[in-house]
Design a protein around this motif. Structure first.
Motif, PDB file in Angstrom:
ATOM      1  N   ASP A  95       0.838  -1.191   0.000  1.00  0.00           N
ATOM      2  CA  ASP A  95       0.000   0.000   0.000  1.00  0.00           C
ATOM      3  C   ASP A  95       0.879   1.250   0.000  1.00  0.00           C
ATOM      4  O   ASP A  95       1.931   1.292   0.650  1.00  0.00           O
ATOM      5  CB  ASP A  95      -0.914   0.010   1.223  1.00  0.00           C
ATOM      6  N   ALA A  96       0.432   2.257  -0.717  1.00  0.00           N
ATOM      7  CA  ALA A  96       1.256   3.455  -0.853  1.00  0.00           C
ATOM      8  C   ALA A  96       0.380   4.695  -0.854  1.00  0.00           C
ATOM      9  O   ALA A  96      -0.732   4.699  -1.391  1.00  0.00           O
ATOM     10  CB  ALA A  96       2.084   3.405  -2.136  1.00  0.00           C
ATOM     11  N   ILE A  97       0.872   5.724  -0.218  1.00  0.00           N
ATOM     12  CA  ILE A  97       0.268   7.053  -0.242  1.00  0.00           C
ATOM     13  C   ILE A  97       1.363   8.044  -0.608  1.00  0.00           C
ATOM     14  O   ILE A  97       2.463   7.994  -0.059  1.00  0.00           O
ATOM     15  CB  ILE A  97      -0.355   7.425   1.123  1.00  0.00           C
ATOM     16  N   GLU A  98       1.067   8.947  -1.525  1.00  0.00           N
ATOM     17  CA  GLU A  98       2.008   9.970  -1.921  1.00  0.00           C
ATOM     18  C   GLU A  98       1.313  11.324  -1.903  1.00  0.00           C
ATOM     19  O   GLU A  98       0.256  11.485  -2.508  1.00  0.00           O
ATOM     20  CB  GLU A  98       2.577   9.688  -3.315  1.00  0.00           C
ATOM     21  N   VAL A  99       1.893  12.270  -1.181  1.00  0.00           N
ATOM     22  CA  VAL A  99       1.318  13.607  -1.046  1.00  0.00           C
ATOM     23  C   VAL A  99       2.424  14.633  -1.269  1.00  0.00           C
ATOM     24  O   VAL A  99       3.544  14.464  -0.782  1.00  0.00           O
ATOM     25  CB  VAL A  99       0.691  13.822   0.344  1.00  0.00           C
ATOM     26  N   GLU A 100       2.092  15.671  -1.995  1.00  0.00           N
ATOM     27  CA  GLU A 100       3.043  16.758  -2.219  1.00  0.00           C
ATOM     28  C   GLU A 100       2.294  18.078  -2.215  1.00  0.00           C
ATOM     29  O   GLU A 100       1.290  18.241  -2.916  1.00  0.00           O
ATOM     30  CB  GLU A 100       3.766  16.561  -3.543  1.00  0.00           C
ATOM     31  N   LEU A 101       2.768  19.012  -1.393  1.00  0.00           N
ATOM     32  CA  LEU A 101       2.142  20.336  -1.269  1.00  0.00           C
ATOM     33  C   LEU A 101       3.230  21.394  -1.259  1.00  0.00           C
ATOM     34  O   LEU A 101       4.241  21.258  -0.561  1.00  0.00           O
ATOM     35  CB  LEU A 101       1.333  20.439   0.022  1.00  0.00           C
ATOM     36  N   GLU A 102       2.995  22.444  -2.029  1.00  0.00           N
ATOM     37  CA  GLU A 102       3.882  23.615  -1.997  1.00  0.00           C
ATOM     38  C   GLU A 102       3.021  24.854  -2.155  1.00  0.00           C
ATOM     39  O   GLU A 102       2.227  24.957  -3.092  1.00  0.00           O
ATOM     40  CB  GLU A 102       4.942  23.543  -3.089  1.00  0.00           C
ATOM     41  N   HIS A 103       3.186  25.783  -1.205  1.00  0.00           N
ATOM     42  CA  HIS A 103       2.358  26.993  -1.227  1.00  0.00           C
ATOM     43  C   HIS A 103       3.219  28.190  -0.855  1.00  0.00           C
ATOM     44  O   HIS A 103       3.852  28.206   0.205  1.00  0.00           O
ATOM     45  CB  HIS A 103       1.184  26.866  -0.251  1.00  0.00           C
ATOM     46  N   SER A 104       3.252  29.164  -1.740  1.00  0.00           N
ATOM     47  CA  SER A 104       3.971  30.405  -1.483  1.00  0.00           C
ATOM     48  C   SER A 104       2.973  31.421  -0.934  1.00  0.00           C
ATOM     49  O   SER A 104       2.160  31.970  -1.682  1.00  0.00           O
ATOM     50  CB  SER A 104       4.621  30.919  -2.773  1.00  0.00           C
ATOM     51  N   VAL A 105       3.041  31.630   0.378  1.00  0.00           N
ATOM     52  CA  VAL A 105       2.113  32.564   1.017  1.00  0.00           C
ATOM     53  C   VAL A 105       2.394  33.979   0.547  1.00  0.00           C
ATOM     54  O   VAL A 105       1.490  34.771   0.293  1.00  0.00           O
ATOM     55  CB  VAL A 105       2.227  32.458   2.547  1.00  0.00           C
ATOM     56  N   SER A 106       3.662  34.312   0.432  1.00  0.00           N
ATOM     57  CA  SER A 106       4.100  35.613  -0.047  1.00  0.00           C
ATOM     58  C   SER A 106       5.532  35.467  -0.540  1.00  0.00           C
ATOM     59  O   SER A 106       6.103  34.376  -0.518  1.00  0.00           O
ATOM     60  CB  SER A 106       4.014  36.664   1.067  1.00  0.00           C
ATOM     61  N   ASP A 107       6.104  36.581  -0.989  1.00  0.00           N
ATOM     62  CA  ASP A 107       7.501  36.527  -1.425  1.00  0.00           C
ATOM     63  C   ASP A 107       8.432  36.170  -0.279  1.00  0.00           C
ATOM     64  O   ASP A 107       9.567  35.739  -0.502  1.00  0.00           O
ATOM     65  CB  ASP A 107       7.917  37.874  -2.019  1.00  0.00           C
ATOM     66  N   ALA A 108       7.943  36.325   0.967  1.00  0.00           N
ATOM     67  CA  ALA A 108       8.799  36.098   2.133  1.00  0.00           C
ATOM     68  C   ALA A 108       8.471  34.807   2.875  1.00  0.00           C
ATOM     69  O   ALA A 108       9.107  34.505   3.881  1.00  0.00           O
ATOM     70  CB  ALA A 108       8.689  37.279   3.095  1.00  0.00           C
ATOM     71  N   LEU A 109       7.491  34.019   2.409  1.00  0.00           N
ATOM     72  CA  LEU A 109       7.090  32.822   3.159  1.00  0.00           C
ATOM     73  C   LEU A 109       6.687  31.712   2.198  1.00  0.00           C
ATOM     74  O   LEU A 109       5.791  31.877   1.366  1.00  0.00           O
ATOM     75  CB  LEU A 109       5.922  33.142   4.086  1.00  0.00           C
ATOM     76  N   LEU A 110       7.372  30.552   2.318  1.00  0.00           N
ATOM     77  CA  LEU A 110       7.096  29.384   1.492  1.00  0.00           C
ATOM     78  C   LEU A 110       6.887  28.177   2.390  1.00  0.00           C
ATOM     79  O   LEU A 110       7.700  27.906   3.281  1.00  0.00           O
ATOM     80  CB  LEU A 110       8.257  29.114   0.531  1.00  0.00           C
TER      81      LEU A 110
END
Length: 624
Positions: free
Chosen positions: A462-477
């Protein structure tokens, strides 16, 4: 101006008749300033349409392309005779594009294609000046000129760089000439830096011995370093190299050691848009056995062993119209491990299980859908791989995978992967001979946010794969991921190598916090990272939970690792900066080869004050 038949005057031309006898002819997109004497309502600017005509009150649609300004003036006068007695017309070309057959075309992979109007007396040097000079990625000395003479095409080699620099004679340009400028192989921007450092570090426990058995010493170091980055059209390369030349004072251990840290990546385009080669390499001191202690200071390299990894990958890529792109690739990998310390008598556990030298050969075929498939995109991937670890059975891997994405909206897609995997593990329940199937979603509501989640079966479980990337602002990733993989650790080392220039400087030689084995293992990795810029300072907080299974059939964790890391840099004025680092590592060993299981808690911290007001020198004080 001389009088013309019918009362007109000679038309002024931006590029007109010169000593060579060339007469400018109007072309599409030309802007014409037309003056009808004593008729201000008709006198204004007109632009020639792509079909070679323009509309003028009273005169109607006028065919202009291919005429000289003088001939066009006569044509307009004739059209106005029904409404104006003895009209007198003057035509001036204010913005010239030229007749299509006369335009000078500049093409080739080294430039942005463009067409320029011909003017009398135009030369190669003047043409280069008009386009702002050669682009940095162009190979000007491999250019050539295409000219039609008596219905036949002639090609003439030109050394544009030499002409521009005055090292070769200038050449005339004639109407209709085509200048072809290819990409330069090494042309592009090159940045490099060199430095040499001198450091003295005192450690109160050089051998990282148990409490009460510490042995302190002074470590003196000379640290030469070199970095280079080439961003070219056909070559991209980067290297970051540092060598710590160390001397240990007053210690029974060896007096001198060398600790290399070298990372490199490159891509070569040998045949334009067809044949490429990737190469990556890393030479680092790194942890082989995670059960052993490691110092918080980079100067103390005890329990670290030199590992060399090299990957060479030539490949061919072709585009099949707008249907697909096909890529066939060979990947060769080498791993060399300095086992002189691991093979010493008295080393805890069984060193034969630990990672050693290996050779890997892989063939890959990948086909990606082209622009024709905008709503349903697909990729087909097949691989045949053999890894041969020293002293261990060879492992063969075969995979065939189809991935599809169905875009319900421009930002939301359903994702499915299906195929078959075969991996010969041969012992410890590590053989995989099962179908692969995964399904999930991909959501990209903006360029600042990417989310993908898949679930199903991969690598026989069984496998789960999750990927998230969010740039809140130019100063926060903010980013987070979770994935599971079955690999021999030599495979992980090779897969961890950088694939682009920007990955070289941030390369981490330890892809996992676990002991490196020569046998297949399953790793599960969940990671979350926050990167922030606070004022002038930059900070990075990373948390992860990872497990390692040596027997992938029973699902029993042999090692678990929980890690939290914080590191940042805060400038203090124009000449000082503070570097801070802190980490907590908790490791649980269930099968260590030792008499009993154990849990390690590892706390580390370091602080450094750097002064760079004596450029090119930098002075730093560090405590770990």
């Amino acid at each position: 101006m001389p009088a013309l038949p019918g009362g007109g005057t000679q038309a002024r031309e931006v590029v007109g008749e010169g000593e060579s006898g060339y007469v400018y002819r109007i072309g599409p997109d030309d802007v014409l300033d037309i003056v009808v004497r004593d008729n201000p309502d008709l006198s204004r600017s007109y632009q020639v349409r792509p079909d070679g005509r323009f509309a003028m009150p009273l005169a109607g649609d006028i065919e202009a392309a291919g005429l000289t300004p003088d001939a066009l003036a006569r044509r307009i006068e004739k059209a106005l005779e029904r409404y104006i007695r003895n009209p007198v017309v003057t035509v001036t070309v204010s913005t010239a594009s030229g007749a299509l057959p006369d335009r000078i075309r500049i093409i080739g992979s080294g430039v942005t294609p463009q067409a320029l109007p011909y003017r009398d007396g135009l030369s190669v040097r003047a043409l280069l000046s008009e386009i702002g000079g050669l682009p940095p990625q162009a190979d000007g000395n491999r250019a050539h000129l295409v000219r039609i003479r008596n219905g036949r095409e002639e090609r003439t080699a030109l050394r544009l760089e030499d002409i521009a620099n005055g090292q070769a004679p200038d050449q005339p340009i004639l109407p209709g000439d085509v200048l072809v400028i290819p990409l330069g192989f090494f042309s592009g921007s090159l940045e490099s830096s060199r430095s040499i450092g001198v450091a003295a570090t005192y450690t109160d426990n050089l051998a990282l011995a148990p409490k009460g058995q510490e042995d302190g010493t002074l470590i003196s170091e000379v640290i030469p370093a070199f970095s280079m980055g080439l961003d070219g059209a056909r070559v991209n390369a980067a290297i970051d190299a540092q060598v710590r030349l160390q001397y240990y004072a007053d210690t029974p251990l060896k007096d001198f050691s060398v600790a290399p840290n070298v990372t490199a990546s490159s891509n070569f385009e040998w045949i334009e848009n067809l044949f490429f080669t990737d190469f990556s390499a890393a030479i680092h001191r790194q942890t082989i056995d995670s059960r052993l202690a490691r110092s918080a200071s980079n100067a103390n390299t005890q329990n670290l062993d030199t590992v060399q990894t090299y990957r060479l990958s030539p490949y061919v890529r072709r585009t099949l119209g707008d249907v697909a792109t096909i890529e066939a690739r060979y990947v060769g990998g080498l791993v060399f491990v300095d086992r002189s310390r691991l093979d010493q008598p008295g080393f805890p556990g069984n060193p034969n299980n630990l990672v050693g030298d290996s050779v890997q050969n892989t063939g890959e075929l990948r086909i990606d859908s082209g622009p024709r498939f905008s709503r349903l995109t697909w990729s087909i991937f097949g691989t045949l791989s053999r890894i041969d670890p020293d002293g261990r059975p060879a492992r063969n891997r075969r995979e065939a995978i189809l991935r599809t994405e169905f875009h319900l909206t421009p930002t939301f897609a359903l994702v499915a992967e299906g195929g078959y995997q075969n991996f010969e593990g041969s012992d410890f329940g590590r053989t995989v001979d099962d179908p692969l199937y995964l399904g999930g979603i991909r959501w990209t509501p903006s360029p600042d946010t990417h989310f993908e989640a898949l679930g199903g079966q991969r690598d026989g479980g069984d496998a789960i794969e999750v990927e998230l990337e969010h740039s809140v602002s130019d100063a926060l990733l903010i980013s987070a991921s979770y994935r599971e993989r079955v690999r021999v650790d030599q495979e992980r080392l090779l897969e961890n190598l950088p694939t682009s220039n920007d990955q070289v400087g941030s390369f981490d030689p330890n892809p996992t916090p676990f002991t490196l084995f020569s046998t297949p293992t399953r790793t599960k990795t969940g990671t979350a990272t926050v990167q922030a810029r606070l004022g002038r300072g930059t900070w990075r907080l990373t948390g992860s939970y990872q497990t390692l299974e040596r027997d992938i059939s029973r699902g029993f964790n042999d090692e678990e690792a929980t890690r939290v890391r914080l590191n940042g840099t805060q400038p203090l004025g124009a000449e000082f900066a503070v570097d801070l680092f802190g980490s907590y590592n908790r490791r649980k060993f269930a099968d260590t080869g030792m008499p009993s299981r154990r849990t390690d808690n590892d706390y580390r911290a370091s602080a450094a004050l750097r002064y760079f007001g004596l450029a090119p020198f930098e002075i730093s004080l560090r405590y770990s």
